[in-house]
Scaffold this motif. Structure first.
Motif, short mmCIF file in Angstrom:
data_model
loop_
_atom_site.label_atom_id
_atom_site.label_comp_id
_atom_site.label_asym_id
_atom_site.label_seq_id
_atom_site.Cartn_x
_atom_site.Cartn_y
_atom_site.Cartn_z
N ASN A 274 0.83 -1.21 0.00
CA ASN A 274 0.00 0.00 0.00
C ASN A 274 0.86 1.26 0.00
OD1 ASN A 274 -2.79 0.49 -0.26
ND2 ASN A 274 -2.93 1.30 1.81
N SER A 275 1.74 1.33 -0.97
CA SER A 275 2.60 2.49 -1.14
C SER A 275 2.43 2.97 -2.57
CB SER A 275 4.05 2.10 -0.85
OG SER A 275 4.90 3.21 -1.05
N ILE A 278 4.72 1.53 -5.40
CA ILE A 278 5.09 0.11 -5.40
C ILE A 278 3.92 -0.71 -5.92
CG2 ILE A 278 5.95 -1.83 -4.05
CD1 ILE A 278 7.00 0.08 -2.02
N TRP B 217 1.57 12.29 -10.07
CA TRP B 217 0.91 11.57 -8.97
C TRP B 217 -0.38 12.31 -8.64
CZ3 TRP B 217 5.13 10.55 -4.61
CH2 TRP B 217 5.96 9.50 -5.02
N ASP B 219 -4.37 11.73 -6.38
CA ASP B 219 -5.22 10.91 -5.52
C ASP B 219 -6.65 10.99 -6.04
OD1 ASP B 219 -3.01 10.47 -4.05
OD2 ASP B 219 -3.69 11.53 -2.25
N THR B 265 0.18 3.06 -12.58
CA THR B 265 0.09 2.18 -11.41
C THR B 265 -0.86 2.75 -10.35
OG1 THR B 265 2.43 1.69 -11.75
CG2 THR B 265 1.47 0.98 -9.65
N VAL B 266 -1.67 1.87 -9.78
CA VAL B 266 -2.39 2.21 -8.54
C VAL B 266 -1.71 1.42 -7.43
CG1 VAL B 266 -4.58 2.09 -7.29
CG2 VAL B 266 -4.56 2.64 -9.74
N GLY B 267 -1.04 2.13 -6.51
CA GLY B 267 -0.26 1.44 -5.49
C GLY B 267 -0.95 1.39 -4.15
N GLU B 268 -1.86 2.35 -3.92
CA GLU B 268 -2.41 2.53 -2.58
C GLU B 268 -3.92 2.64 -2.67
OE1 GLU B 268 -0.16 5.76 -0.79
OE2 GLU B 268 -1.63 5.88 0.83
N ILE B 269 -4.62 2.02 -1.75
CA ILE B 269 -6.08 2.14 -1.71
C ILE B 269 -6.55 2.10 -0.26
CG2 ILE B 269 -6.42 -0.36 -2.04
CD1 ILE B 269 -8.97 0.35 -3.65
N GLN B 270 -7.51 2.97 0.06
CA GLN B 270 -8.21 2.90 1.35
C GLN B 270 -9.70 2.82 1.06
OE1 GLN B 270 -5.76 5.59 1.31
NE2 GLN B 270 -4.26 4.41 2.47
N ARG B 284 -10.42 5.90 -1.45
CA ARG B 284 -9.34 6.76 -1.94
C ARG B 284 -8.29 5.84 -2.56
NH1 ARG B 284 -4.28 7.28 0.10
NH2 ARG B 284 -3.07 9.01 -0.73
N THR B 286 -4.50 5.96 -5.18
CA THR B 286 -3.47 6.80 -5.79
C THR B 286 -3.24 6.37 -7.24
OG1 THR B 286 -1.70 5.29 -5.16
CG2 THR B 286 -2.27 7.00 -3.58
N ASP B 288 -0.23 6.75 -10.34
CA ASP B 288 1.15 7.11 -10.66
C ASP B 288 1.32 6.87 -12.16
OD1 ASP B 288 3.88 6.33 -11.38
OD2 ASP B 288 4.38 6.29 -9.25
N ILE B 324 -1.08 15.64 -6.68
CA ILE B 324 -0.09 15.57 -5.62
C ILE B 324 1.27 16.03 -6.13
CG2 ILE B 324 1.14 14.02 -4.04
CD1 ILE B 324 -1.76 14.36 -3.28
#
Lengths: 412, 412
Positions: A274-275, A278, B217, B219, B265-270, B284, B286, B288, B324
């Motif tokens: 979750n970065s 990455i 980048w 969000d 790339t989607v690296g992060e998800i909440q 949410r 991200t 890249d 971002i």
């Protein structure tokens, strides 16, 4: 006064719900009172104070289920039971579960103040951990009572902080002495908000569910290969989140594909590392599939597992599935279901035959006792959220239906 | 001994990397040393001890960037600078950034022990917070130094625990007095692992990047409607996670659609409320997006934003986008890039012209000083993960290329 003219006190019911809503109330007007927390303890303490005010015989069993009995003329006959749960979802609403407990309380208060005797004992119950958010699976209290789960297995369930159900129960002082074991019950009624949009859309006041959809819960673990987002060419990637995204869309399409009354939901997802830069290498997500038709549900579960394998293979991301919970559909007692509809009609309330999409303690109780539920509309169909709401006059109407169902069952 | 015959000490370089790897090392053989943590402080302390052993002039600037200067014969001439960063990704690897700092250190040690004088001063640098994981955006230290970010804005960046960059810097005792402001630099070399699979696949030892891909980048916030999973019919849902899943697949398809060298790339998800039986109402994630062609990247960003709006509209889930970071592609100094290739060849190492997919401190330094990078292969192309690895002989080869590039720049 004729018993048939008796009605609950709607303002008192409202005040009771509002007083309970102060324990774990959120800034957004909802509730955050997870099972066996300090808030749950406070709600239980208040509930017991109210039971005592009615002179009920209180007992707490090994699962923390709380019962309050009002003796009938023939206490040796199987009793009539009604209730639900006082725990809530995280940032849930003020009605889910709570209406069933306070509605039964209001019915007993009405009976009490009118000094009415019943043939059978009537008891009220608060079942422990219906929501299953802190300790899964859901409905642990009623599930153990009904003999579906082992008590010690329930005790061993842990929350995210590694506290076990047994420890948490002891810590709040609600590990009772009475065995959590079913006894003969003549009828169980659970009064509840609908948690869906059907009644509002139909313009009906009382929902008469014939039963509860079958539910399958499982967890999906997808493994990819973590790498720097920039220098890794698209064709060299094994992106666990992309694979999971494709699976989530397949789950959402499953009802259209399978037909029937199937619903399918991914409610929870965790992604690692979750970065932002990455490529994700580990994703876990949950799947919730429900239907009245057990065969259809089981076929859907098999179909989606196959789709997951194919997606995993195509994207180089191995998939592992862990079954969490699987319960067939529940058919309520046809006689009691009919009674709910008839009572509603006699009281002048419109009603609608339906099924319950949500699981309830009634699903387990139903296996050992004749059971029915009484639904009232959820505004906008919203539930498990802070804005969950039901009109006070609907709460009152539902409580009146419960009151007269209790009378009929307690006097036969 | 002829200077051209000089070589670094590969075993000493390895021992240095291994000693650093003990500070924040993970059970999985990787590194977890986020910027401005206690581990970062310990790594900095050790680094400064090593600089002192070489008698370098040490300075720490307001951003915590650490410099060690070895005076040249003409210290008034612009210096030659080399380094990278000692902070790592969460559960990252032992080489990313660290190889550039320790490689420069090894070059200076080799120069020192051979008592070699250079015309210009040679300095080594550890830039603060290259990874941008704890305090985003990435490359805050070099970015402020190069004049791209304001110092006080950088100080105000907060981590997930609401600690600001400025506070964290002060807490570990690395808020220096020297202004974090560029000065004339004759040449900047950054030695780094490739973090991608290209060199390994081509069987080449030294990568000679002509520059760094442009990076955007942003969000994405998707809003749905939270409801109970069971009773909410599929056609009455506004499922934010399903909408996000469709968007994630679109991001993954973007490079195929846009062509060129784009990666996305989607690296992060909440996900919220992230409960098994509640339809998600807030997601949410991200995005890249990188390319050498700025125009292509910008077109891709616009295209994907349009796709997001359409998906959001179709699914009844409003979408909000927060930019971002946006940096155009970076072209290194052609003269220095050529030198890296020539030095590699003279030392007998195969080399390969390429671009860097990952951002580096070099991207900001390049704006104010002639810059080049030296890459060595990443085993399996893996980076930002615990198994990140590079063969020791490749580390040594890259350090030798760096050594001789430093000589050439420092003596012209």
């Amino acid at each position: 006064m004729e018993i048939s003219e008796l009605r609950v006190n709607g303002s008192r019911l409202r005040a009771t719900i509002e007083e309970l809503a102060r324990i774990g109330g959120t800034a957004g007007g909802g509730m955050h009172r997870l099972a066996l927390t300090e808030e749950d303890k406070q709600a239980r303490d208040l509930f017991i104070r109210w039971l005592k005010e009615l002179g009920l015989k209180i007992s707490i069993d090994e699962m923390g289920n709380i019962f309050g009995e009002r003796k009938g003329r023939s206490p040796q006959k199987p009793m009539v039971l009604s209730g639900s749960h006082l725990d809530t979802q995280p940032k849930g609403g003020r009605f889910d579960g709570i209406l069933g407990v306070t509605g039964a309380l209001e019915a007993l208060r009405t009976i009490h103040e009118n000094r009415i005797d019943t043939e059978r004992t009537i008891a009220i119950v608060d079942w422990t951990d219906e929501e299953g958010t802190r300790f899964s699976p859901a409905m642990l209290g009623s599930g153990v009572w009904a003999g579906h789960f082992e008590r010690d297995w329930a005790y061993s369930r842990v929350d995210l902080g590694a506290t076990s159900f047994g420890e948490a129960l002891e810590r709040i002082g609600y590990k009772g002495k009475a065995p959590a074991r079913k006894w003969p019950v003549h009828a169980y009624y659970e009064f509840h908000i609908e948690q869906g949009p059907v009644l509002e859309k139909m313009g009906k006041r009382i929902g008469v569910p014939k039963g509860i959809l079958g539910i399958t819960w499982f967890d999906v673990y997808v493994e990819g290969e973590g790498n720097q987002a920039g220098p890794t060419p698209m064709n060299a990637r094994k992106d666990a989140l992309v694979a999971a995204a494709e699976m989530i869309l397949k789950v959402n399409n499953l009802p259209a594909k399978m037909g029937g009354d199937l619903v399918a939901t991914v409610g929870e997802i965790q992604n690692a590392p979750n970065s932002r830069n990455i490529i994700p290498d580990r994703v876990r997500f949950t799947v919730d599939i429900r239907s009245w038709e057990d065969l259809l549900k089981n076929k859907a579960v098999e179909a989606i597992k196959n789709e997951f394998s194919q997606i995993g293979e195509k994207r180089g991301c191995p998939v592992r599935i862990e079954m969490i919970w699987d319960i067939s559909h529940t058919e309520f007692d046809s006689h009691l279901v009919e009674r709910v509809g008839k009572v509603a009609s006699r009281l002048g309330y419109s009603s609608h035959p339906m099924v319950s999409g949500a699981g309830h303690d009634a699903a387990y109780v139903c296996r050992v006792a004749p059971t029915a539920m009484i639904f009232v509309p959820s505004i906008g169909g919203r539930s498990h959220v802070e804005v969950e709401n039901t009109r006070w006059e609907d709460c009152e109407a539902g409580a009146n239906v419960l009151l007269h169902c209790l009378f009929q069952s307690a006097n036969e």
